[in-house]
Design an enzyme around this catalytic site. Structure first.
Site, PDB file in Angstrom:
ATOM      1  CB  THR A 123      -0.908  -0.007   1.256  1.00 30.69           C
ATOM      2  OG1 THR A 123      -1.434   1.314   1.456  1.00 30.69           O
ATOM      3  CG2 THR A 123      -0.154  -0.392   2.521  1.00 30.69           C
ATOM      4  CG  ASP A 124      -1.077   5.074  -0.853  1.00 35.81           C
ATOM      5  OD1 ASP A 124      -1.626   4.377   0.030  1.00 35.81           O
ATOM      6  OD2 ASP A 124      -1.632   6.073  -1.354  1.00 35.81           O
ATOM      7  CD  GLU A 125      -3.266   3.552   4.292  1.00 35.87           C
ATOM      8  OE1 GLU A 125      -3.149   3.536   5.526  1.00 35.87           O
ATOM      9  OE2 GLU A 125      -4.345   3.361   3.710  1.00 35.87           O
ATOM     10  CE1 TYR A 147      -3.224  -2.432   6.099  1.00 28.93           C
ATOM     11  CE2 TYR A 147      -3.100  -0.061   5.667  1.00 28.93           C
ATOM     12  CZ  TYR A 147      -3.224  -1.359   5.211  1.00 28.93           C
ATOM     13  OH  TYR A 147      -3.349  -1.596   3.854  1.00 28.93           O
ATOM     14  CE  LYS A 151      -0.194  -4.448   3.096  1.00 30.33           C
ATOM     15  NZ  LYS A 151      -0.712  -5.754   2.569  1.00 30.33           N
TER      16      LYS A 151
HETATM   17  P1  NAD Z   1     -10.222  -6.465   2.818  1.00 34.81           P
HETATM   18  O1  NAD Z   1     -10.167  -6.163   4.280  1.00 34.81           O
HETATM   19  O2  NAD Z   1     -11.454  -6.122   2.039  1.00 34.81           O
HETATM   20  O3  NAD Z   1      -9.965  -8.027   2.561  1.00 34.81           O
HETATM   21  C1  NAD Z   1      -8.976  -8.729   3.219  1.00 34.81           C
HETATM   22  C2  NAD Z   1      -9.239 -10.201   2.999  1.00 34.81           C
HETATM   23  O4  NAD Z   1      -8.174 -10.946   3.639  1.00 34.81           O
HETATM   24  C3  NAD Z   1     -10.545 -10.697   3.646  1.00 34.81           C
HETATM   25  O5  NAD Z   1     -11.245 -11.519   2.728  1.00 34.81           O
HETATM   26  C4  NAD Z   1     -10.089 -11.494   4.857  1.00 34.81           C
HETATM   27  O6  NAD Z   1     -10.963 -12.545   5.203  1.00 34.81           O
HETATM   28  C5  NAD Z   1      -8.740 -12.009   4.392  1.00 34.81           C
HETATM   29  N1  NAD Z   1      -7.835 -12.318   5.492  1.00 34.81           N
HETATM   30  C6  NAD Z   1      -7.550 -11.548   6.580  1.00 34.81           C
HETATM   31  N2  NAD Z   1      -6.679 -12.187   7.395  1.00 34.81           N
HETATM   32  C7  NAD Z   1      -6.388 -13.367   6.792  1.00 34.81           C
HETATM   33  C8  NAD Z   1      -5.539 -14.457   7.136  1.00 34.81           C
HETATM   34  N3  NAD Z   1      -4.821 -14.451   8.258  1.00 34.81           N
HETATM   35  N4  NAD Z   1      -5.482 -15.504   6.286  1.00 34.81           N
HETATM   36  C9  NAD Z   1      -6.212 -15.540   5.140  1.00 34.81           C
HETATM   37  N5  NAD Z   1      -7.038 -14.539   4.791  1.00 34.81           N
HETATM   38  C10 NAD Z   1      -7.123 -13.465   5.591  1.00 34.81           C
HETATM   39  O7  NAD Z   1      -8.933  -5.763   2.195  1.00 34.81           O
HETATM   40  P2  NAD Z   1      -8.715  -5.048   0.790  1.00 34.81           P
HETATM   41  O8  NAD Z   1      -9.143  -3.650   0.899  1.00 34.81           O
HETATM   42  O9  NAD Z   1      -9.268  -5.916  -0.284  1.00 34.81           O
HETATM   43  O10 NAD Z   1      -7.130  -5.036   0.724  1.00 34.81           O
HETATM   44  C11 NAD Z   1      -6.426  -6.143   0.170  1.00 34.81           C
HETATM   45  C12 NAD Z   1      -4.948  -5.831   0.134  1.00 34.81           C
HETATM   46  O11 NAD Z   1      -4.705  -4.667  -0.626  1.00 34.81           O
HETATM   47  C13 NAD Z   1      -4.350  -5.571   1.519  1.00 34.81           C
HETATM   48  O12 NAD Z   1      -3.098  -6.203   1.578  1.00 34.81           O
HETATM   49  C14 NAD Z   1      -4.198  -4.059   1.579  1.00 34.81           C
HETATM   50  O13 NAD Z   1      -3.101  -3.715   2.375  1.00 34.81           O
HETATM   51  C15 NAD Z   1      -3.954  -3.739   0.111  1.00 34.81           C
HETATM   52  N6  NAD Z   1      -4.382  -2.402  -0.303  1.00 34.81           N
HETATM   53  C16 NAD Z   1      -5.686  -1.998  -0.105  1.00 34.81           C
HETATM   54  C17 NAD Z   1      -6.089  -0.740  -0.571  1.00 34.81           C
HETATM   55  C18 NAD Z   1      -7.510  -0.269  -0.411  1.00 34.81           C
HETATM   56  O14 NAD Z   1      -7.802   0.891  -0.725  1.00 34.81           O
HETATM   57  N7  NAD Z   1      -8.447  -1.099   0.020  1.00 34.81           N
HETATM   58  C19 NAD Z   1      -5.165   0.096  -1.214  1.00 34.81           C
HETATM   59  C20 NAD Z   1      -3.851  -0.363  -1.392  1.00 34.81           C
HETATM   60  C21 NAD Z   1      -3.486  -1.612  -0.953  1.00 34.81           C
END
Ligand code: NAD
Length: 312
Positions: A123-125, A147, A151
């Protein structure tokens, strides 16, 4: 190719699997997801019966289940994570268990089975915030909350596996995503849910925190490109400089839903709240030919319509 995708029942993971199954009819995908509160198999229901797709409920920090599935796979794309900053402030431990230990378990499996590629969706964070300008991939990581620190730690582990064991890791750092199928704890789906229920929306501080908003499908296309064309050991920023502060996003929602600003309730700011995120995505554009395709206004309106019909 056989892909082990983690976190595929979440927001981005479910879109990524949908994108890959549609684009590569000969690929097989295993979706490993723990189904935490944020995971929802409804997000995968349109492809649940696809013969090239298999769901396994399990934890990425569980060595046994990861080892079994990794043995079948050619590549790993790690999308699973604990993702909500507010939760990480209340209770960081699970963020370390999933985001750091879970990543290490997956890296160990990629090493053991000599996988062709390991993609870490970050993530950009991890850069922390800045008031002007944009971060490039070589900038220092200064995460602001548990968080983003977890990451960043996961990324460092990935790079250490690349250097020490030649594990073929690639890392993506994307800006804020918007789109359908997001659990209603993050700003946009939470606010839509509350507005539809006739409630006020809790806006942190002055509402002037700025995020760069990218449609989730454009993020998935970038992960696809990194998987296929990215250079091993490299990190790629993903973003569009579509910057809006939280007050602007809230006003857009109010306008689309025909509501007025008296529905906003300003609440005490989040601890350590990052003021602005911004990444320079020149590298993925020039080296891998990535470009965002969804126009913000169009994607935003379509998304609101979807939540109106699908939020329970
Ligand atoms: P989300 O919270 O919607 O989904 C996370 C998923 O991971 C869920 O289905 C959850 O059940 C699963 N999960 C959590 N812990 C787990 C474990 N121990 N084992 C197996 N599965 C597990 O998250 P998201 O928004 O879809 O983000 C997904 C990824 O993208 C993350 O790594 C996040 O850091 C990254 N990201 C998100 C954004 C954003 O805007 N949402 C932006 C940049 C990067």
């Amino acid at each position: 190719m056989k892909l082990l995708v983690t976190g595929g029942a979440g927001f981005i993971g479910s879109h990524f699997i949908r994108h890959m199954l549609a684009k590569y009819p000969d690929y097989q995908i295993i979706n490993l997801d723990k189904l935490t509160y944020a995971g929802n198999l409804e997000n995968c229901k349109d492809y649940a019966e696809n013969p090239n797709y298999r769901f396994v409920q399990g934890d990425i920090a569980d060595k046994k289940v990861v080892d079994e599935l990794a043995a079948e796979a050619d590549v790993i794309i790690n999308i699973a994570a604990e993702t909500h900053v507010d939760n990480s402030i209340e209770g960081p431990t699970v963020f370390l268990e999933t985001n750091v230990i879970g990543t290490q378990v997956l890296l160990e499996a990629a090493k053991k089975y000599g996988h062709k590629r390991y993609v870490q969706v970050s993530t950009d964070e991890v850069y922390g915030d800045r008031l002007d300008g944009s971060f490039v991939e070589t900038d220092k990581l200064t995460p602001s909350n548990p968080y983003s620190a977890s990451k960043a730690a996961a990324e460092l582990l990935c790079m250490s596996y690349n250097r020490t064991y030649s594990t073929p890791v690639l890392i993506s750092r994307c800006s804020n995503n918007y789109g359908t199928h997001q659990y209603p704890e993050k700003l946009i789906p939470l606010f839509i849910k509350k507005l539809l229920a006739g409630e006020k929306v809790p806006l942190y501080g002055d509402g002037l925190h700025v995020r760069d908003w990218l449609h989730v499908t454009d993020h998935c296309k970038a992960i696809d490109l990194i998987l296929h064309k990215g250079k091993v050991g490299e990190t790629y920023n993903i973003g569009t400089n579509e910057e809006h502060n939280n007050l602007e996003i809230t006003r857009m929602l109010l306008e689309i839903l025909g509501l007025t600003e008296d529905r906003i309730e300003y609440v005490t700011d989040r601890l350590g709240h990052d003021l602005r995120y911004s990444v320079d995505a020149s590298k993925i554009k020039s080296e891998l030919g990535w470009a965002a395709e969804v126009k913000f206004e169009d994607g935003f309106a379509e998304m609101v319509e979807w939540y109106k019909n699908n939020l329970k």
